[in-house]
Design an enzyme around this catalytic site. Structure first.
Site, PDB file in Angstrom:
ATOM      1  N   HIS A  19     -12.347  -0.201  -2.278  1.00  0.00           N
ATOM      2  CA  HIS A  19     -11.483   0.745  -3.245  1.00  0.00           C
ATOM      3  C   HIS A  19     -12.996   2.198  -3.408  1.00  0.00           C
ATOM      4  O   HIS A  19     -14.072   1.389  -2.476  1.00  0.00           O
ATOM      5  CB  HIS A  19     -12.162   0.525  -5.221  1.00  0.00           C
ATOM      6  CG  HIS A  19     -10.382  -0.076  -4.810  1.00  0.00           C
ATOM      7  ND1 HIS A  19     -10.544  -1.070  -5.855  1.00  0.00           N
ATOM      8  CD2 HIS A  19      -8.936  -0.469  -4.087  1.00  0.00           C
ATOM      9  CE1 HIS A  19      -9.074  -1.562  -6.076  1.00  0.00           C
ATOM     10  NE2 HIS A  19      -8.220  -1.537  -4.687  1.00  0.00           N
ATOM     11  N   GLY A  46      -6.782   2.902   5.555  1.00  0.00           N
ATOM     12  CA  GLY A  46      -6.800   4.696   5.857  1.00  0.00           C
ATOM     13  C   GLY A  46      -8.220   4.287   5.902  1.00  0.00           C
ATOM     14  O   GLY A  46      -8.858   4.455   6.929  1.00  0.00           O
ATOM     15  N   GLY A  66      -4.354   2.984   0.746  1.00  0.00           N
ATOM     16  CA  GLY A  66      -3.710   2.229  -0.280  1.00  0.00           C
ATOM     17  C   GLY A  66      -2.526   2.319  -1.248  1.00  0.00           C
ATOM     18  O   GLY A  66      -2.341   2.034  -1.220  1.00  0.00           O
ATOM     19  N   ASP A  71      -1.516  -1.075   1.096  1.00  0.00           N
ATOM     20  CA  ASP A  71      -1.844  -2.635   0.022  1.00  0.00           C
ATOM     21  C   ASP A  71      -0.732  -2.902   1.001  1.00  0.00           C
ATOM     22  O   ASP A  71      -0.957  -4.222   0.871  1.00  0.00           O
ATOM     23  CB  ASP A  71      -2.580  -2.123  -0.910  1.00  0.00           C
ATOM     24  CG  ASP A  71      -3.644  -1.567  -1.495  1.00  0.00           C
ATOM     25  OD1 ASP A  71      -4.341  -2.071  -0.904  1.00  0.00           O
ATOM     26  OD2 ASP A  71      -3.612  -1.223  -2.144  1.00  0.00           O
ATOM     27  N   ASP A  91     -12.731  -2.428  -7.349  1.00  0.00           N
ATOM     28  CA  ASP A  91     -13.741  -2.634  -8.059  1.00  0.00           C
ATOM     29  C   ASP A  91     -13.561  -2.759  -9.119  1.00  0.00           C
ATOM     30  O   ASP A  91     -11.765  -2.663 -10.127  1.00  0.00           O
ATOM     31  CB  ASP A  91     -13.359  -0.755  -7.856  1.00  0.00           C
ATOM     32  CG  ASP A  91     -14.644   0.099  -9.190  1.00  0.00           C
ATOM     33  OD1 ASP A  91     -14.796  -1.021  -9.925  1.00  0.00           O
ATOM     34  OD2 ASP A  91     -15.155   0.758  -8.699  1.00  0.00           O
ATOM     35  N   HIS A  98      -2.378   2.179  -8.436  1.00  0.00           N
ATOM     36  CA  HIS A  98      -1.659   1.602  -7.460  1.00  0.00           C
ATOM     37  C   HIS A  98      -2.495   0.268  -8.039  1.00  0.00           C
ATOM     38  O   HIS A  98      -1.877  -0.567  -7.014  1.00  0.00           O
ATOM     39  CB  HIS A  98      -1.767   1.985  -6.031  1.00  0.00           C
ATOM     40  CG  HIS A  98      -3.205   1.610  -5.458  1.00  0.00           C
ATOM     41  ND1 HIS A  98      -4.421   2.463  -5.314  1.00  0.00           N
ATOM     42  CD2 HIS A  98      -3.755   1.342  -4.650  1.00  0.00           C
ATOM     43  CE1 HIS A  98      -5.827   1.494  -4.612  1.00  0.00           C
ATOM     44  NE2 HIS A  98      -4.781   0.866  -4.242  1.00  0.00           N
ATOM     45  N   ASP A 101       0.149  -2.699  -6.702  1.00  0.00           N
ATOM     46  CA  ASP A 101       0.069  -2.548  -5.160  1.00  0.00           C
ATOM     47  C   ASP A 101      -1.053  -3.834  -5.521  1.00  0.00           C
ATOM     48  O   ASP A 101      -1.218  -4.832  -4.642  1.00  0.00           O
ATOM     49  CB  ASP A 101       0.076  -1.433  -4.619  1.00  0.00           C
ATOM     50  CG  ASP A 101       1.248  -0.761  -4.185  1.00  0.00           C
ATOM     51  OD1 ASP A 101       2.230  -1.137  -4.646  1.00  0.00           O
ATOM     52  OD2 ASP A 101       1.404   0.461  -4.391  1.00  0.00           O
ATOM     53  N   ARG A 107      -1.791 -11.237  -4.418  1.00  0.00           N
ATOM     54  CA  ARG A 107      -0.832 -12.753  -4.911  1.00  0.00           C
ATOM     55  C   ARG A 107      -0.119 -13.569  -4.136  1.00  0.00           C
ATOM     56  O   ARG A 107      -0.105 -14.021  -3.511  1.00  0.00           O
ATOM     57  CB  ARG A 107       0.364 -12.277  -5.814  1.00  0.00           C
ATOM     58  CG  ARG A 107       1.376 -13.138  -6.194  1.00  0.00           C
ATOM     59  CD  ARG A 107       2.448 -12.694  -6.921  1.00  0.00           C
ATOM     60  NE  ARG A 107       3.462 -11.612  -5.990  1.00  0.00           N
ATOM     61  CZ  ARG A 107       4.587 -12.545  -5.073  1.00  0.00           C
ATOM     62  NH1 ARG A 107       4.418 -13.313  -4.825  1.00  0.00           N
ATOM     63  NH2 ARG A 107       5.385 -11.621  -4.768  1.00  0.00           N
TER      64      ARG A 107
END
Length: 161
Positions: A19, A46, A66, A71, A91, A98, A101, A107
């Site tokens: 992040h 990116g 992301g 992501d 973070d 997002h 995401d 997960r």
């Protein structure tokens, strides 16, 4: 258990994400571990990927940013068995637009049983582990989430045997 491989020169596929408030921390960690990272295939979202390519002078396959789907792209690669490890300096103190995401990516990494490092300490443990050459991403199919009690009964029968 992870599949053990005798060939310790196997190139692992490592996804790197950070992040905005963690990008400098990830870059510093990656610079410290550059020689180790050079022996693996690197993937990143990116901006993080472009920063890593410039800083390390290594090839990094870059996905979207992301928030623009990067992501999810990495999550898809995890589900395909094409990512072995995830280094994700997220973070915990800043809200992310997002966030769903991010949660989905974490997960899917757990479902597919790949190692996840979320800060410098856990990333150091991951890459310095004697198991690092032996892990295989997506080597275990996820539990049959749609099997319900049938899946539970199979597990119970196997444990009893």
């Amino acid at each position: 258990m992870y599949q053990i491989r005798s060939d310790s020169t196997v190139r692992r596929k490592i996804a790197l994400i950070a992040h905005d408030n963690q990008k400098l921390e990830l870059l510093e960690w990656a610079r410290w571990n550059r020689d180790l990272l050079a022996s693996h295939e690197l993937f990143a979202t990116g901006t993080t990927g472009r920063l890593l390519e410039a800083e390390l002078e290594l090839d990094v396959e870059c996905f979207q940013s992301g928030p623009l789907g990067g992501d999810q792209q990495i999550g898809s690669r995890i589900a395909e068995g094409a990512i072995d490890c995830l280094v994700f300096f997220w973070d915990p103190l800043a809200p992310q637009p997002h966030d769903p995401d991010v949660k989905a990516l974490l997960r899917i990494a757990v479902v597919w049983n790949i190692p996840v490092a979320c800060n410098r300490a856990s990333a150091d443990y991951m890459v310095s582990s004697p198991l690092m050459p032996n892990i295989t991403g997506g080597s275990y199919p996820p539990p049959d989430c749609c099997g319900g009690s049938e899946h539970f009964l199979k597990l119970s029968s196997a444990a009893a045997a």
